[in-house]
Write a protein that holds these residues in place. Sequence first.
Motif, PDB file in Angstrom:
ATOM      1  N   ILE A   7      -6.111 -32.788  56.527  1.00 54.36           N
ATOM      2  CA  ILE A   7      -4.714 -32.585  56.911  1.00 54.36           C
ATOM      3  C   ILE A   7      -3.965 -31.816  55.826  1.00 54.36           C
ATOM      4  O   ILE A   7      -4.259 -31.940  54.642  1.00 54.36           O
ATOM      5  CB  ILE A   7      -4.036 -33.952  57.206  1.00 54.36           C
ATOM      6  CG1 ILE A   7      -2.698 -33.773  57.916  1.00 54.36           C
ATOM      7  CG2 ILE A   7      -3.947 -34.817  55.955  1.00 54.36           C
ATOM      8  CD1 ILE A   7      -2.219 -35.023  58.630  1.00 54.36           C
ATOM      9  N   SER A   8      -3.011 -31.012  56.254  1.00 53.77           N
ATOM     10  CA  SER A   8      -2.129 -30.287  55.341  1.00 53.77           C
ATOM     11  C   SER A   8      -0.894 -31.135  55.069  1.00 53.77           C
ATOM     12  O   SER A   8      -0.421 -31.854  55.955  1.00 53.77           O
ATOM     13  CB  SER A   8      -1.705 -28.954  55.957  1.00 53.77           C
ATOM     14  OG  SER A   8      -2.819 -28.133  56.177  1.00 53.77           O
ATOM     15  N   MET A   9      -0.381 -31.015  53.858  1.00 56.36           N
ATOM     16  CA  MET A   9       0.806 -31.788  53.509  1.00 56.36           C
ATOM     17  C   MET A   9       1.600 -31.083  52.419  1.00 56.36           C
ATOM     18  O   MET A   9       1.098 -30.174  51.760  1.00 56.36           O
ATOM     19  CB  MET A   9       0.425 -33.202  53.056  1.00 56.36           C
ATOM     20  CG  MET A   9      -0.392 -33.253  51.781  1.00 56.36           C
ATOM     21  SD  MET A   9      -0.939 -34.929  51.394  1.00 56.36           S
ATOM     22  CE  MET A   9       0.293 -35.405  50.218  1.00 56.36           C
ATOM     23  N   VAL A  15       3.476 -34.628  56.110  1.00 55.41           N
ATOM     24  CA  VAL A  15       2.605 -33.799  56.945  1.00 55.41           C
ATOM     25  C   VAL A  15       3.387 -33.027  57.996  1.00 55.41           C
ATOM     26  O   VAL A  15       2.820 -32.207  58.715  1.00 55.41           O
ATOM     27  CB  VAL A  15       1.470 -34.624  57.586  1.00 55.41           C
ATOM     28  CG1 VAL A  15       0.570 -35.206  56.502  1.00 55.41           C
ATOM     29  CG2 VAL A  15       2.011 -35.715  58.494  1.00 55.41           C
ATOM     30  N   THR A  16       4.677 -33.294  58.100  1.00 52.69           N
ATOM     31  CA  THR A  16       5.607 -32.472  58.875  1.00 52.69           C
ATOM     32  C   THR A  16       6.912 -32.401  58.088  1.00 52.69           C
ATOM     33  O   THR A  16       7.192 -33.267  57.262  1.00 52.69           O
ATOM     34  CB  THR A  16       5.944 -33.047  60.275  1.00 52.69           C
ATOM     35  OG1 THR A  16       6.764 -34.216  60.117  1.00 52.69           O
ATOM     36  CG2 THR A  16       4.696 -33.364  61.080  1.00 52.69           C
ATOM     37  N   GLY A 132      -4.821 -35.695  62.516  1.00 51.59           N
ATOM     38  CA  GLY A 132      -3.402 -36.025  62.614  1.00 51.59           C
ATOM     39  C   GLY A 132      -3.081 -36.726  63.909  1.00 51.59           C
ATOM     40  O   GLY A 132      -3.966 -37.002  64.701  1.00 51.59           O
ATOM     41  N   GLY A 134       0.101 -37.749  61.074  1.00 54.66           N
ATOM     42  CA  GLY A 134       0.138 -38.544  59.868  1.00 54.66           C
ATOM     43  C   GLY A 134      -0.078 -40.020  60.108  1.00 54.66           C
ATOM     44  O   GLY A 134      -0.735 -40.700  59.317  1.00 54.66           O
ATOM     45  N   CYS A 137      -3.854 -40.664  60.729  1.00 57.92           N
ATOM     46  CA  CYS A 137      -4.561 -40.485  59.457  1.00 57.92           C
ATOM     47  C   CYS A 137      -4.287 -41.671  58.526  1.00 57.92           C
ATOM     48  O   CYS A 137      -5.208 -42.193  57.889  1.00 57.92           O
ATOM     49  CB  CYS A 137      -4.148 -39.184  58.790  1.00 57.92           C
ATOM     50  SG  CYS A 137      -4.750 -37.712  59.633  1.00 57.92           S
ATOM     51  N   LEU A 151      -7.299 -32.840  51.635  1.00 53.40           N
ATOM     52  CA  LEU A 151      -5.877 -32.503  51.680  1.00 53.40           C
ATOM     53  C   LEU A 151      -5.677 -31.041  51.329  1.00 53.40           C
ATOM     54  O   LEU A 151      -6.297 -30.521  50.403  1.00 53.40           O
ATOM     55  CB  LEU A 151      -5.102 -33.353  50.667  1.00 53.40           C
ATOM     56  CG  LEU A 151      -5.149 -34.861  50.858  1.00 53.40           C
ATOM     57  CD1 LEU A 151      -4.465 -35.555  49.692  1.00 53.40           C
ATOM     58  CD2 LEU A 151      -4.504 -35.245  52.179  1.00 53.40           C
ATOM     59  N   LEU A 164       2.350 -39.079  55.033  1.00 52.13           N
ATOM     60  CA  LEU A 164       0.939 -39.381  55.255  1.00 52.13           C
ATOM     61  C   LEU A 164       0.622 -40.802  54.826  1.00 52.13           C
ATOM     62  O   LEU A 164      -0.100 -41.518  55.491  1.00 52.13           O
ATOM     63  CB  LEU A 164       0.045 -38.399  54.487  1.00 52.13           C
ATOM     64  CG  LEU A 164      -1.460 -38.669  54.561  1.00 52.13           C
ATOM     65  CD1 LEU A 164      -1.947 -38.679  56.012  1.00 52.13           C
ATOM     66  CD2 LEU A 164      -2.225 -37.640  53.752  1.00 52.13           C
TER      67      LEU A 164
END
Length: 192
Positions: A7-9, A15-16, A132, A134, A137, A151, A164
């Motif tokens: 996941i991107s963070m 994460v959003t 996802g 978040g 996860c 990450l 997250l």
Amino acid sequence: MSVVIDISMSLDGYVTAPGVDAEHGLGVDGEVLHLWAFSDDPVEQELLGRSTTRTGAVVMGRNLFDIVDRVWDDEVGYGAGLAAEPPCFVVTHTEPESIRLVDRFTIVTDGLESALEQARAAAGDKDVVVMGGGDVCGQVLAAGLADVLSLHVAPVVLGGGTPLFAAGTRVDLEPLDTVATPNATHLTYALR
């Protein structure tokens, strides 16, 4: 085969961005979190390609599914521009009224562990990727159901959004890899 949370963070753990809705799946101006996945940078593309190739199945939560099924660009697909189509398992308490991309998703209403079990069966010898949102996860982390945490930390502090990590959750990690690229620092950990 491993269960990988990928996941991107933001640097501050979101994460959003704030303001997630039907028009802003990543929150208002949250696209900055995923610039690395759509970059022309060769290292970022190699990281994305490696992850996509290893993915045998995907687990996601209902909120992410609702956004993906509503606005998914059929030309983009899983893995950004790589357009892979692994089977996706959606964890939810209730069936959606309709599914636009019915051939790509299995709805799982009997819990996270069931979704992971079904994903493992579908993945064969490839990884199951929990992508996802978040909340899902975070649940997988807290329950100790993942083997790897990957990450992609964007160089931005959002100051709010979807976290997250839930307050009070401790997870011990072993560093496996760190790669810095123009749009993110990519951190890979084994869960202990």
